[in-house]
Design a protein around this motif. Structure first.
Motif, short mmCIF file in Angstrom:
data_model
loop_
_atom_site.label_atom_id
_atom_site.label_comp_id
_atom_site.label_asym_id
_atom_site.label_seq_id
_atom_site.Cartn_x
_atom_site.Cartn_y
_atom_site.Cartn_z
N SER A 169 0.74 49.06 -8.55
CA SER A 169 1.38 50.00 -7.34
C SER A 169 2.14 49.17 -6.50
O SER A 169 3.06 49.44 -5.69
N VAL A 170 2.01 47.59 -6.70
CA VAL A 170 2.92 46.90 -5.53
C VAL A 170 3.95 46.30 -6.28
O VAL A 170 5.11 46.15 -5.51
N LYS A 171 3.96 45.80 -7.33
CA LYS A 171 4.67 45.35 -8.09
C LYS A 171 5.95 46.04 -8.57
O LYS A 171 7.10 45.82 -8.48
N LEU A 172 5.69 47.40 -9.13
CA LEU A 172 6.68 48.31 -9.42
C LEU A 172 7.43 49.03 -8.47
O LEU A 172 6.56 49.21 -7.23
N PRO A 173 8.49 49.60 -8.47
CA PRO A 173 8.98 50.54 -7.64
C PRO A 173 8.11 51.94 -7.33
O PRO A 173 7.57 52.30 -8.15
N CYS A 174 8.51 52.37 -6.00
CA CYS A 174 7.44 53.76 -5.81
C CYS A 174 7.57 54.76 -6.79
O CYS A 174 6.79 55.23 -7.16
N ASP A 175 9.02 55.02 -6.88
CA ASP A 175 9.23 56.15 -7.67
C ASP A 175 8.87 56.12 -9.07
O ASP A 175 8.20 56.89 -9.80
N ALA A 176 9.09 54.72 -9.79
CA ALA A 176 8.54 54.48 -11.04
C ALA A 176 7.05 54.39 -11.26
O ALA A 176 6.55 55.06 -12.33
N TYR A 177 6.37 53.79 -10.51
CA TYR A 177 4.96 53.95 -10.25
C TYR A 177 4.60 55.28 -10.35
O TYR A 177 3.50 55.56 -11.19
N ASN A 178 4.92 56.20 -9.59
CA ASN A 178 4.48 57.45 -9.21
C ASN A 178 4.65 58.33 -10.55
O ASN A 178 3.92 59.23 -11.17
N GLU A 179 5.88 58.16 -11.40
CA GLU A 179 6.07 59.02 -12.57
C GLU A 179 5.57 58.55 -13.89
O GLU A 179 5.47 59.16 -14.81
N TYR A 180 5.46 57.11 -13.86
CA TYR A 180 5.14 56.59 -15.16
C TYR A 180 3.85 55.90 -15.30
O TYR A 180 3.51 55.37 -16.27
N TRP A 181 3.05 55.76 -14.15
CA TRP A 181 1.81 55.03 -14.31
C TRP A 181 0.63 55.66 -15.18
O TRP A 181 0.00 54.97 -15.90
N ARG A 182 0.83 57.17 -15.26
CA ARG A 182 -0.17 57.78 -16.30
C ARG A 182 0.08 57.07 -17.80
O ARG A 182 -0.64 57.00 -18.47
N GLU A 183 1.54 57.14 -18.16
CA GLU A 183 1.66 56.83 -19.30
C GLU A 183 1.35 55.16 -19.52
O GLU A 183 1.15 54.88 -20.65
N PHE A 184 1.49 54.38 -18.54
CA PHE A 184 1.13 52.98 -18.76
C PHE A 184 -0.58 52.83 -18.77
O PHE A 184 -0.85 51.90 -19.78
#
Length: 432
Positions: free
Chosen positions: A64-79
């Protein structure tokens, strides 16, 4: 709780060497730490054969800190699915590359560095090393949280010792309650199967609940023959869960009569997985083979003796009321009483012996005691509190308005020149 004044490579090497002296069973199979460079070097020196694993919680919490906010919210579940829901290395690499490409983060420096270190923290790369199911340093963090309820950095050395002993006594009390439940109660089985009842009598309550959950989930697994030859049989175990279908591969070796699964839960956790249990159910194996039951999960594990590197028994120097001494003497006394009840003469002999033993124990208890511990020196030595050391990663406190004013020094009243008040509170101006 800190035991080192300096977190350097030399300090960690010393600590690990002392740990090996206290634990004569050899080097640990797995050690889990955070990304501390000094500790990593010390582990490679002190434990050359130990698999060093990085704490997965410390790494995943940085997404959540290292990734851009939009990318984290959209792809965190897939990670998350790529990290936790993959059983082999190739599957993880494929899912990771797909998510990174979709998110447009192929050139992200932090993600690239974490992918290069995947063998040290991704579960699919570490399942072949036994770690009792742990992927993070939650045991250490849990211990920190537990002891923080009793101690603080403001305690003196003597106060710390008293509070620490109090915390240990509470912890041991909970352990004794759990041991009492395992010794005198049998868990209720949700499935009326011989294997389930067998494990309820062998496993501790906590481990039996985990095993029973695997047994229940095995009923949703279906076997499909993949290949068979003179040496082994390979099955595809199809599992349907949450509207998703997953396939695991179970290999049964005929000569050694041993089954292994691609999920490697038995190698990593120490409990047989649902896929192998589905194979047992297909072959109508009613009882669990002994080689799949680890001694560490049994109720009788703590009844054994502890030996050092030379095979000598390590005497328990703790309080006599602890479980290991009480259980040993209770079993011995129970066997003696059972033998004495077989005849009247045996009862008389036992009664006389116990009375004589009671007198000896009273004399031993009321006899002279040596008040000087560690020698006969009459000089009194005083132990001072240790110096406070700043921990690594400690955040700088936010300075408030009051602290800033104190740093600037004591202010004087501009009206009368006295200290302790300002112009608005000056008694010379406020006097009618």
């Amino acid at each position: 709780m800190r035991i080192l004044s300096k977190e350097t490579t030399e300090s960690f090497v010393w600590m690990f060497e002392e740990f090996k002296k206290a634990m004569p069973g050899g080097e640990p199979k797995t050690i889990i730490t955070d990304q501390d460079a000094a500790m990593a070097i010390a582990i490679s020196i002190a434990f050359p054969t130990t698999f060093h694993r990085l704490c997965i919680w410390h790494i995943t919490s940085k997404f959540s800190v290292k990734l851009p906010c939009d990318a984290y919210n959209e792809y965190w579940r897939e990670f998350q699915k790529a990290i936790w829901d993959t059983d082999n290395k190739d599957e993880f690499d494929a899912k990771w590359n797909i998510v990174v490409t979709k998110a447009g983060l192929t050139d992200h420096p932090w993600l690239s560095s974490m992918f290069d270190l995947r063998e040290s923290w991704v579960p699919a790369y570490a399942r072949q090393f036994f770690a009792a199911g742990m992927s993070s340093s939650q045991r250490a963090e849990g211990s920190h949280g537990f002891f923080k309820q009793y101690i603080s950095r403001r305690n003196s050395l003597m106060d710390f010792i008293i509070r620490f002993e109090r915390a240990l006594s509470h912890q041991r009390e909970k352990e004794l309650v759990a041991d009492h439940v395992d010794a005198f109660e049998v868990a209720q089985c949700l499935l009326p199967m011989p294997m389930n009842k067998q494990m309820a009598t062998l496993y501790t309550r906590t481990m039996f609940q985990k095993f029973e959950q695997e047994l229940i989930e095995s009923t949703a697994c279906f076997l499909e023959l993949k290949t068979e030859d003179a040496c082994k049989v390979v099955f595809n175990v199809i599992e349907r869960k949450n509207w998703e279908t997953r396939v695991a591969e179970v290999v049964y070796v005929k000569d050694s009569d041993h089954a292994s699964c691609s999920c490697q839960r038995f190698e990593f956790v120490g409990i047989i997985c649902k896929h192998i249990l589905a194979l047992f159910r297909r072959d109508q194996i009613e009882y669990m083979p002994e080689k799949y039951i680890l001694k560490r999960w049994k109720k009788t594990t703590k009844c054994g003796l502890v030996s050092d590197a030379n095979g000598k028994e390590i005497k328990d120097c703790a309080d006599p009321g602890l479980l290991i001494k009480r259980s040993t003497m209770s079993r011995l006394a129970s066997d003696v009483v059972e033998d004495a009840l077989m005849s009247e003469e045996g009862c008389e002999v036992l009664s006389e012996t116990l009375k004589s033993l009671q007198v000896k124990l009273k004399l031993l208890k009321d006899g002279p005691s040596n008040n000087e511990v560690g020698g006969s020196s009459s000089q009194t030595q005083y132990m001072k509190d240790p110096k406070r050391v700043r921990c690594k990663g400690r955040s700088k406190g936010v300075t408030g308005a009051k602290e800033k004013a104190m740093k600037r020094g004591i202010r004087h009243c501009r009206e009368c020149g006295h200290i302790g008040h300002d112009r608005r509170q000056c008694p010379a101006l406020n006097t009618p």
